[in-house]
Design a protein around this motif. Structure first.
Motif, PDB file in Angstrom:
ATOM      1  N   GLY A   1      -0.184   2.652 -18.523  1.00 29.76           N
ATOM      2  CA  GLY A   1      -0.836   2.389 -17.328  1.00 29.76           C
ATOM      3  C   GLY A   1      -0.102   1.362 -16.581  1.00 29.76           C
ATOM      4  N   TRP A   2      -0.499   1.350 -15.182  1.00 29.03           N
ATOM      5  CA  TRP A   2       0.202   0.187 -14.376  1.00 29.03           C
ATOM      6  C   TRP A   2      -0.492  -1.146 -14.291  1.00 29.03           C
ATOM      7  CZ3 TRP A   2      -0.029   4.605 -10.278  1.00 29.03           C
ATOM      8  CH2 TRP A   2       1.073   5.396 -10.239  1.00 29.03           C
ATOM      9  N   ARG A   3       0.223  -2.061 -14.391  1.00 30.08           N
ATOM     10  CA  ARG A   3      -0.238  -3.541 -14.263  1.00 30.08           C
ATOM     11  C   ARG A   3       0.198  -4.142 -12.986  1.00 30.08           C
ATOM     12  NH1 ARG A   3      -2.970  -1.111 -17.152  1.00 30.08           N
ATOM     13  NH2 ARG A   3      -3.418  -1.454 -19.611  1.00 30.08           N
TER      14      ARG A   3
ATOM     15  N   PRO B   1       9.971  13.166  -7.764  1.00 25.22           N
ATOM     16  CA  PRO B   1       9.706  11.824  -7.316  1.00 25.22           C
ATOM     17  C   PRO B   1      10.168  11.184  -6.081  1.00 25.22           C
ATOM     18  CG  PRO B   1      11.567  12.151  -8.849  1.00 25.22           C
ATOM     19  CD  PRO B   1      10.975  13.430  -8.570  1.00 25.22           C
ATOM     20  N   PHE B   2       9.873  10.049  -5.664  1.00 22.59           N
ATOM     21  CA  PHE B   2      10.057   9.515  -4.320  1.00 22.59           C
ATOM     22  C   PHE B   2      10.628   8.383  -4.619  1.00 22.59           C
ATOM     23  CE2 PHE B   2       6.270  12.081  -3.824  1.00 22.59           C
ATOM     24  CZ  PHE B   2       6.680  12.995  -2.889  1.00 22.59           C
ATOM     25  N   THR B   3      11.386   7.749  -3.761  1.00 23.27           N
ATOM     26  CA  THR B   3      12.362   6.421  -3.885  1.00 23.27           C
ATOM     27  C   THR B   3      11.398   5.368  -3.044  1.00 23.27           C
ATOM     28  OG1 THR B   3      13.557   6.695  -1.854  1.00 23.27           O
ATOM     29  CG2 THR B   3      14.416   7.503  -4.282  1.00 23.27           C
ATOM     30  N   VAL B   4      11.769   4.211  -3.375  1.00 24.81           N
ATOM     31  CA  VAL B   4      11.022   3.087  -2.723  1.00 24.81           C
ATOM     32  C   VAL B   4      11.249   3.128  -1.296  1.00 24.81           C
ATOM     33  CG1 VAL B   4      10.748   0.609  -2.155  1.00 24.81           C
ATOM     34  CG2 VAL B   4      11.007   1.543  -4.558  1.00 24.81           C
ATOM     35  N   ALA B   5      12.297   3.539  -0.784  1.00 28.30           N
ATOM     36  CA  ALA B   5      12.840   3.915   0.469  1.00 28.30           C
ATOM     37  C   ALA B   5      11.997   5.024   1.254  1.00 28.30           C
ATOM     38  CB  ALA B   5      14.461   4.202   0.510  1.00 28.30           C
ATOM     39  N   ASP B   6      11.791   6.098   0.386  1.00 28.91           N
ATOM     40  CA  ASP B   6      10.989   7.116   0.784  1.00 28.91           C
ATOM     41  C   ASP B   6       9.503   6.802   0.949  1.00 28.91           C
ATOM     42  OD1 ASP B   6      12.988   8.811   0.498  1.00 28.91           O
ATOM     43  OD2 ASP B   6      12.338   9.515  -1.648  1.00 28.91           O
ATOM     44  N   GLU B   7       8.915   5.913   0.103  1.00 27.72           N
ATOM     45  CA  GLU B   7       7.874   5.236   0.391  1.00 27.72           C
ATOM     46  C   GLU B   7       7.420   4.524   1.617  1.00 27.72           C
ATOM     47  OE1 GLU B   7       6.103   7.362  -1.143  1.00 27.72           O
ATOM     48  OE2 GLU B   7       5.662   7.341  -3.020  1.00 27.72           O
ATOM     49  N   LEU B   8       8.100   3.595   1.691  1.00 27.15           N
ATOM     50  CA  LEU B   8       8.137   2.602   2.858  1.00 27.15           C
ATOM     51  C   LEU B   8       8.333   3.229   4.070  1.00 27.15           C
ATOM     52  CD1 LEU B   8      10.711  -0.204   1.634  1.00 27.15           C
ATOM     53  CD2 LEU B   8       8.248  -0.320   2.121  1.00 27.15           C
ATOM     54  N   ALA B   9       8.939   4.444   4.426  1.00 25.89           N
ATOM     55  CA  ALA B   9       9.276   5.302   5.534  1.00 25.89           C
ATOM     56  C   ALA B   9       7.951   6.048   5.731  1.00 25.89           C
ATOM     57  CB  ALA B   9      10.487   6.288   5.407  1.00 25.89           C
ATOM     58  N   LEU B  10       7.491   6.520   4.576  1.00 19.90           N
ATOM     59  CA  LEU B  10       6.183   7.306   4.643  1.00 19.90           C
ATOM     60  C   LEU B  10       5.177   6.402   5.411  1.00 19.90           C
ATOM     61  CD1 LEU B  10       4.367   9.924   4.199  1.00 19.90           C
ATOM     62  CD2 LEU B  10       3.802   8.928   2.041  1.00 19.90           C
TER      63      LEU B  10
ATOM     64  N   THR C   1       7.319   5.644 -14.296  1.00 18.21           N
ATOM     65  CA  THR C   1       8.019   5.258 -13.051  1.00 18.21           C
ATOM     66  C   THR C   1       8.287   6.235 -12.126  1.00 18.21           C
ATOM     67  OG1 THR C   1      10.090   5.953 -14.176  1.00 18.21           O
ATOM     68  CG2 THR C   1       9.401   3.538 -14.713  1.00 18.21           C
ATOM     69  N   ALA C   2       7.805   7.656 -12.352  1.00 19.42           N
ATOM     70  CA  ALA C   2       8.045   8.768 -11.378  1.00 19.42           C
ATOM     71  C   ALA C   2       7.168   8.261 -10.203  1.00 19.42           C
ATOM     72  CB  ALA C   2       7.650   9.818 -12.098  1.00 19.42           C
ATOM     73  N   THR C   3       6.178   7.915 -10.245  1.00 16.46           N
ATOM     74  CA  THR C   3       5.408   7.788  -8.969  1.00 16.46           C
ATOM     75  C   THR C   3       5.140   6.439  -8.702  1.00 16.46           C
ATOM     76  OG1 THR C   3       3.237   8.059 -10.329  1.00 16.46           O
ATOM     77  CG2 THR C   3       4.154  10.108  -9.295  1.00 16.46           C
ATOM     78  N   SER C   4       5.629   5.444  -9.278  1.00 15.43           N
ATOM     79  CA  SER C   4       5.358   3.960  -9.193  1.00 15.43           C
ATOM     80  C   SER C   4       5.995   3.396  -7.834  1.00 15.43           C
ATOM     81  CB  SER C   4       5.903   3.211 -10.301  1.00 15.43           C
ATOM     82  OG  SER C   4       7.063   3.244 -10.329  1.00 15.43           O
ATOM     83  N   ALA C   5       6.969   4.174  -7.328  1.00 13.16           N
ATOM     84  CA  ALA C   5       7.453   3.529  -5.882  1.00 13.16           C
ATOM     85  C   ALA C   5       6.649   3.356  -4.763  1.00 13.16           C
ATOM     86  CB  ALA C   5       8.738   4.644  -5.576  1.00 13.16           C
ATOM     87  N   LYS C   6       5.492   4.020  -4.671  1.00 18.28           N
ATOM     88  CA  LYS C   6       4.574   3.796  -3.777  1.00 18.28           C
ATOM     89  C   LYS C   6       3.960   2.481  -3.697  1.00 18.28           C
ATOM     90  CE  LYS C   6       1.343   6.694  -6.267  1.00 18.28           C
ATOM     91  NZ  LYS C   6       0.789   7.831  -6.404  1.00 18.28           N
ATOM     92  N   LEU C   7       3.727   1.902  -5.127  1.00 19.02           N
ATOM     93  CA  LEU C   7       3.325   0.670  -5.365  1.00 19.02           C
ATOM     94  C   LEU C   7       4.134  -0.550  -4.965  1.00 19.02           C
ATOM     95  CD1 LEU C   7       1.654   1.433  -8.878  1.00 19.02           C
ATOM     96  CD2 LEU C   7       0.335   1.288  -6.813  1.00 19.02           C
ATOM     97  N   THR C   8       5.411  -0.206  -5.106  1.00 14.13           N
ATOM     98  CA  THR C   8       6.283  -1.074  -4.827  1.00 14.13           C
ATOM     99  C   THR C   8       6.341  -1.403  -3.231  1.00 14.13           C
ATOM    100  OG1 THR C   8       7.597  -0.886  -7.067  1.00 14.13           O
ATOM    101  CG2 THR C   8       8.742  -1.786  -4.917  1.00 14.13           C
TER     102      THR C   8
END
Length: 248
Positions: free
Chosen positions: A103-105, A176-185, A202-209
């Motif tokens: 899990g994430w921390r 999967p989405f990149t950090v840039a994808d998630e920032l744009a969303l 890591t596949a879905t963690s970009a949204k957390l970043t």
């Protein structure tokens, strides 16, 4: 003799494990998918779609198909499947390997609010923000259906079914989405709060970043507990070791 391994799948790790097993001489792999996604993609080995009819049905299938082991590589929130796998393997005397990515921390700069369930997440939301991004899966929207204040942006691979919140905007997309994808969303939809499940990996963690970079709060639904006496393994290599099929 051929060893038959049933992989309860639906995750990236399940796909990787099926490929590793199918490549090994003397191993037959069957991947089982619940059928909740209409286009799951190609898998190595045999594939079956749909449920087994509970723990008893799964035990019957394992006997009929002469299975030698079961790997539960389902989503960490697929509690019913995991419980059935534990019961069925206990009844048949077969080994069970539960594959769960860690899990994430939270790290520096994260504004996480941990909750135990989707209803607990819905209870926490009032007052946190007006525009909410939900990435909790299309089957969990009922927990938020009573909230008529926020505007929900729901991202899902396939369209969800009612009940849903009254003010919903759907974003149909497959990661999967990149950090840039998630920032744009997050910026495009002017999101105030992100609600997600602790899927890990890591596949879905970009949204957390992305949420961290924008200093957005995250309501994180923690994983339910595993059945008693079940100790998960964190990756495909360890799962193969448990099966006695270590990578060369």
């Amino acid at each position: 003799m051929t060893r038959h391994v049933l992989v309860l799948g639906g995750t990236t790790e399940a796909r990787e494990l099926a490929a590793a097993l199918a490549a090994r001489p003397g191993v037959r792999v069957t991947s089982s998918l619940a059928g909740r996604v209409s286009r799951p993609g190609a898998l190595d080995g045999d594939v079956r779609i749909g449920g087994f009819g509970g723990a008893a049905g799964l035990a019957d299938w394992l006997r009929a198909q002469r299975a030698d082991a079961v790997v539960d590589a389902t989503h960490p929130f697929a509690t019913g499947i995991t419980a059935n796998a534990a019961s069925a393997t206990a009844a048949t005397g077969l080994p069970l390997v539960v594959l769960r990515r860690p899990g994430w921390r939270a790290g520096a700069g994260d504004r996480w609010h941990d909750v135990a369930s989707l209803p607990a997440a819905a209870e926490l939301l009032p007052g946190m923000g007006r525009r909410i991004l939900l990435t909790t899966g299309r089957l969990g929207l009922a927990a938020f259906a009573h909230l008529d204040g926020p505007h929900f942006v729901v991202r899902s691979v396939e369209p969800p079914s009612p009940p849903m919140p009254p003010d919903v905007e759907l974003v149909l997309a497959r990661g999967p989405f990149t950090v840039a994808d998630e920032l744009a969303l997050l910026r495009e939809h002017r999101i105030d709060v992100l609600v997600t499940k602790d899927s890990g990996g890591t596949a879905t963690s970009a949204k957390l970043t992305a949420a961290r970079r924008l200093a957005l709060p995250v309501v994180l639904v923690r994983r339910p507990p595993l059945p008693p006496d079940v100790t998960p393994v964190p990756d495909v290599a360890t799962a193969l070791n448990r099966l006695g099929l270590a990578l060369p």
